[in-house]
Scaffold this motif. Structure first.
Motif, PDB file in Angstrom:
ATOM      1  N   THR A  11      -0.635   6.952  -1.218  1.00 22.04           N
ATOM      2  CA  THR A  11       0.308   6.798  -0.114  1.00 22.04           C
ATOM      3  C   THR A  11      -0.397   6.705   1.236  1.00 22.04           C
ATOM      4  N   ARG A  12      -1.270   7.659   1.503  1.00 21.88           N
ATOM      5  CA  ARG A  12      -1.855   7.715   2.843  1.00 21.88           C
ATOM      6  C   ARG A  12      -2.744   6.515   3.153  1.00 21.88           C
ATOM      7  N   PRO A  13      -3.698   6.148   2.277  1.00 23.08           N
ATOM      8  CA  PRO A  13      -4.514   4.977   2.630  1.00 23.08           C
ATOM      9  C   PRO A  13      -3.726   3.686   2.733  1.00 23.08           C
ATOM     10  N   GLN A  14      -2.705   3.518   1.867  1.00 21.42           N
ATOM     11  CA  GLN A  14      -1.919   2.286   1.938  1.00 21.42           C
ATOM     12  C   GLN A  14      -1.049   2.258   3.192  1.00 21.42           C
ATOM     13  N   LEU A  15      -0.474   3.404   3.539  1.00 15.83           N
ATOM     14  CA  LEU A  15       0.340   3.455   4.748  1.00 15.83           C
ATOM     15  C   LEU A  15      -0.514   3.215   5.991  1.00 15.83           C
ATOM     16  N   GLU A  16      -1.746   3.726   5.983  1.00 14.49           N
ATOM     17  CA  GLU A  16      -2.626   3.496   7.126  1.00 14.49           C
ATOM     18  C   GLU A  16      -2.939   2.008   7.285  1.00 14.49           C
ATOM     19  N   LYS A  17      -3.065   1.303   6.162  1.00 13.24           N
ATOM     20  CA  LYS A  17      -3.293  -0.139   6.243  1.00 13.24           C
ATOM     21  C   LYS A  17      -2.089  -0.848   6.872  1.00 13.24           C
ATOM     22  N   ILE A  18      -0.894  -0.446   6.450  1.00 12.56           N
ATOM     23  CA  ILE A  18       0.321  -1.050   7.014  1.00 12.56           C
ATOM     24  C   ILE A  18       0.393  -0.795   8.516  1.00 12.56           C
ATOM     25  N   ARG A  19       0.062   0.417   8.915  1.00 10.80           N
ATOM     26  CA  ARG A  19       0.112   0.766  10.332  1.00 10.80           C
ATOM     27  C   ARG A  19      -0.951   0.030  11.137  1.00 10.80           C
TER      28      ARG A  19
ATOM     29  N   LEU B 235       1.748  -4.545  10.270  1.00 13.09           N
ATOM     30  CA  LEU B 235       2.723  -5.088   9.329  1.00 13.09           C
ATOM     31  C   LEU B 235       4.083  -4.393   9.420  1.00 13.09           C
ATOM     32  N   GLY B 236       4.102  -3.173   9.949  1.00 13.31           N
ATOM     33  CA  GLY B 236       5.326  -2.391   9.949  1.00 13.31           C
ATOM     34  C   GLY B 236       6.556  -3.111  10.467  1.00 13.31           C
ATOM     35  N   PRO B 237       6.511  -3.653  11.698  1.00 13.16           N
ATOM     36  CA  PRO B 237       7.698  -4.299  12.247  1.00 13.16           C
ATOM     37  C   PRO B 237       8.044  -5.626  11.586  1.00 13.16           C
ATOM     38  N   LEU B 238       7.156  -6.141  10.741  1.00 11.16           N
ATOM     39  CA  LEU B 238       7.392  -7.439  10.120  1.00 11.16           C
ATOM     40  C   LEU B 238       8.128  -7.345   8.792  1.00 11.16           C
ATOM     41  N   VAL B 239       8.297  -6.118   8.268  1.00 10.44           N
ATOM     42  CA  VAL B 239       8.980  -5.942   6.995  1.00 10.44           C
ATOM     43  C   VAL B 239      10.153  -4.987   7.167  1.00 10.44           C
ATOM     44  N   ASP B 240      11.049  -5.017   6.183  1.00 14.20           N
ATOM     45  CA  ASP B 240      12.229  -4.161   6.236  1.00 14.20           C
ATOM     46  C   ASP B 240      12.049  -2.858   5.480  1.00 14.20           C
ATOM     47  N   GLY B 241      11.047  -2.780   4.629  1.00 17.79           N
ATOM     48  CA  GLY B 241      10.820  -1.568   3.872  1.00 17.79           C
ATOM     49  C   GLY B 241       9.585  -1.687   3.009  1.00 17.79           C
ATOM     50  N   TRP B 242       9.197  -0.576   2.391  1.00 15.24           N
ATOM     51  CA  TRP B 242       8.026  -0.581   1.534  1.00 15.24           C
ATOM     52  C   TRP B 242       8.172   0.520   0.498  1.00 15.24           C
ATOM     53  N   VAL B 243       7.391   0.402  -0.568  1.00 15.04           N
ATOM     54  CA  VAL B 243       7.275   1.474  -1.553  1.00 15.04           C
ATOM     55  C   VAL B 243       5.834   1.473  -2.038  1.00 15.04           C
ATOM     56  N   ILE B 244       5.253   2.672  -2.154  1.00 14.61           N
ATOM     57  CA  ILE B 244       3.876   2.853  -2.623  1.00 14.61           C
ATOM     58  C   ILE B 244       3.924   3.733  -3.862  1.00 14.61           C
ATOM     59  N   SER B 245       3.162   3.373  -4.876  1.00 16.27           N
ATOM     60  CA  SER B 245       3.310   4.001  -6.189  1.00 16.27           C
ATOM     61  C   SER B 245       3.131   5.510  -6.166  1.00 16.27           C
ATOM     62  N   GLU B 246       2.196   6.025  -5.366  1.00 11.59           N
ATOM     63  CA  GLU B 246       1.954   7.465  -5.385  1.00 11.59           C
ATOM     64  C   GLU B 246       3.175   8.247  -4.908  1.00 11.59           C
ATOM     65  N   GLU B 247       3.749   7.837  -3.773  1.00  7.29           N
ATOM     66  CA  GLU B 247       4.888   8.593  -3.244  1.00  7.29           C
ATOM     67  C   GLU B 247       6.152   8.374  -4.062  1.00  7.29           C
ATOM     68  N   ALA B 248       6.242   7.247  -4.734  1.00  6.94           N
ATOM     69  CA  ALA B 248       7.420   6.972  -5.562  1.00  6.94           C
ATOM     70  C   ALA B 248       7.249   7.470  -6.984  1.00  6.94           C
ATOM     71  N   ASP B 249       6.015   7.852  -7.363  1.00  8.01           N
ATOM     72  CA  ASP B 249       5.714   8.286  -8.727  1.00  8.01           C
ATOM     73  C   ASP B 249       6.135   7.222  -9.732  1.00  8.01           C
ATOM     74  N   CYS B 250       5.844   5.993  -9.390  1.00  4.39           N
ATOM     75  CA  CYS B 250       6.254   4.850 -10.211  1.00  4.39           C
ATOM     76  C   CYS B 250       5.297   3.705  -9.911  1.00  4.39           C
ATOM     77  N   VAL B 251       4.725   3.077 -10.936  1.00  2.00           N
ATOM     78  CA  VAL B 251       3.629   2.131 -10.767  1.00  2.00           C
ATOM     79  C   VAL B 251       4.015   0.750 -11.290  1.00  2.00           C
ATOM     80  N   LYS B 252       3.673  -0.304 -10.532  1.00  2.00           N
ATOM     81  CA  LYS B 252       3.810  -1.662 -11.068  1.00  2.00           C
ATOM     82  C   LYS B 252       2.993  -1.755 -12.347  1.00  2.00           C
TER      83      LYS B 252
END
Length: 361
Positions: free
Chosen positions: A111-119, A123-140
């Motif tokens: 979660t943290r490294p991926q969110l830091e990349k978004i920040r 990219l933040g203002p360019l998308v409507d939402g996001w999900v990262i596998s660690e915080e969602a406990d669910c993996v592609k």
């Protein structure tokens, strides 16, 4: 409103280029052979080899007298100092938004490294939402993570939502197989590689992100422009000018292989940005909006016991509920702190938080 989902690493962001730059910095800092860069690239496996494996091998090879925790913090700061979102990618996202698409990010990883990349990359203002596998406990390629992404973007994953949703990504077992299992159409970024899977196929293939977005916008189900957006405006013209390739049939759903997703935990903080690249994040929030109002918190404030009950689905649902907005991540240093070696070892530097598991970071 139709939904367009994106993978993060090597799709929206050139992650491999940032890794290469970090490796070059490390070699230069310690006067190590520049030719060893190929060794680093092979070891990395495009980000799908666990970071603990990569960095342990680096430490042994060069006799670096530092802890594993310190080395992973050095790596995280280094790779994030080189990460960026190419201007053509930003323009492609703006073109899709102007054409009426809702946009979201679906990423495997910590979660943290991926969110830091978004920040950091704006990219933040360019998308409507996001999900990262660690915080969602669910993996592609689990279909659930795509449903969570839709909810985060304000799209209810019910009815015929999948018929109006596309996924763009570079990793076949995660992005394309995941889209196949969820019933979504997909564009595979081949980066010059041949398609090697036999059980499933992408709807379309593209050499890069702008071409992929252009293909989606040119597809039959592309929505009408948003109110107030001229059909002959520069963004629409830019989208129309993107090359389009012939479609490929979607393969059988039964052939998808599960992805191996080793995740790694929190890294050392780096300066965060949102909005225009280089703009500081407002004190009131992290610059990434989730229309569901279920902004998922960085895992540092949550324990395993408090993350929710009921297994994966229960914890994923917890992530959709309103949560406190995490504090802005800041630090003064951007470039990695030079590492000590056995031949010139000094005092050990402070260690970063311990690593756990991350894919394509």
């Amino acid at each position: 409103m139709p939904l367009l989902l994106f993978d993060l690493d090597n799709t929206l962001l050139p992650r491999d280029a940032a890794y290469r730059a970090w490796a070059q910095d490390l070699l230069s800092e310690h006067d190590l052979p520049p030719g060893d860069l190929d060794w680093f690239i092979t070891l990395d496996g495009g980000g799908y080899v666990p970071r603990s494996t990569v960095l342990s091998a680096v430490r042994r090879r060069y006799g670096l007298d530092v802890s594993a925790d310190f080395l992973i913090a050095h790596y995280r700061r280094g790779i994030n100092s080189h990460i960026h979102c190419p201007p053509r990618h930003i323009e492609a996202l703006r073109a899709a938004r102007a054409a009426g698409w809702t946009l979201g990010i679906v990423s495997n990883g910590g979660t943290r490294p991926q969110l830091e990349k978004i920040r950091r990359t704006g990219l933040g203002p360019l998308v409507d939402g996001w999900v990262i596998s660690e915080e969602a406990d669910c993996v592609k390629p689990d279909p659930l993570i795509f449903e969570l992404a839709a909810q985060r973007c304000g799209v209810a994953p019910t009815g015929d939502w999948a018929e109006h949703t596309w996924m763009i990504g570079d990793h076949a077992p995660a992005d394309i197989a995941g889209a196949e299992l969820a019933g979504l159409r997909s564009v595979w970024l081949h980066h010059g590689r041949p398609w090697a899977e036999s059980g499933y196929r992408p709807t379309l293939k593209a050499a890069g992100l702008p071409e992929a977005v252009g293909q989606v916008l040119a597809a039959r189900n592309a929505p009408s422009p948003r109110p107030g957006v001229r059909s002959d405006g520069p963004l629409r013209k830019a989208a129309a000018g993107m090359p389009v390739r012939a479609t490929a049939l979607v393969g059988a759903r039964s052939g998808a292989r599960p992805a191996v997703a080793a995740q790694e935990g929190p890294s050392a903080s780096v300066p965060a940005t949102a909005g225009t690249v280089g703009e500081p994040v407002p004190a009131g929030g992290p610059g990434v909006r989730n229309r569901s109002s279920g902004f998922a918190v960085i895992a540092e404030a949550r324990t395993e016991a408090g993350a929710g009950a009921g297994g994966r689905a229960g914890r994923a649902a917890d992530a959709l509920r309103p949560a406190p907005v995490p504090a802005v991540v800041t630090t003064a240093a951007v470039r990695p702190t030079p590492l000590a070696t056995r031949s010139g070892a000094g005092s050990a530097a402070p260690a970063a938080p311990p690593a756990t598991v991350a894919a394509a970071q």
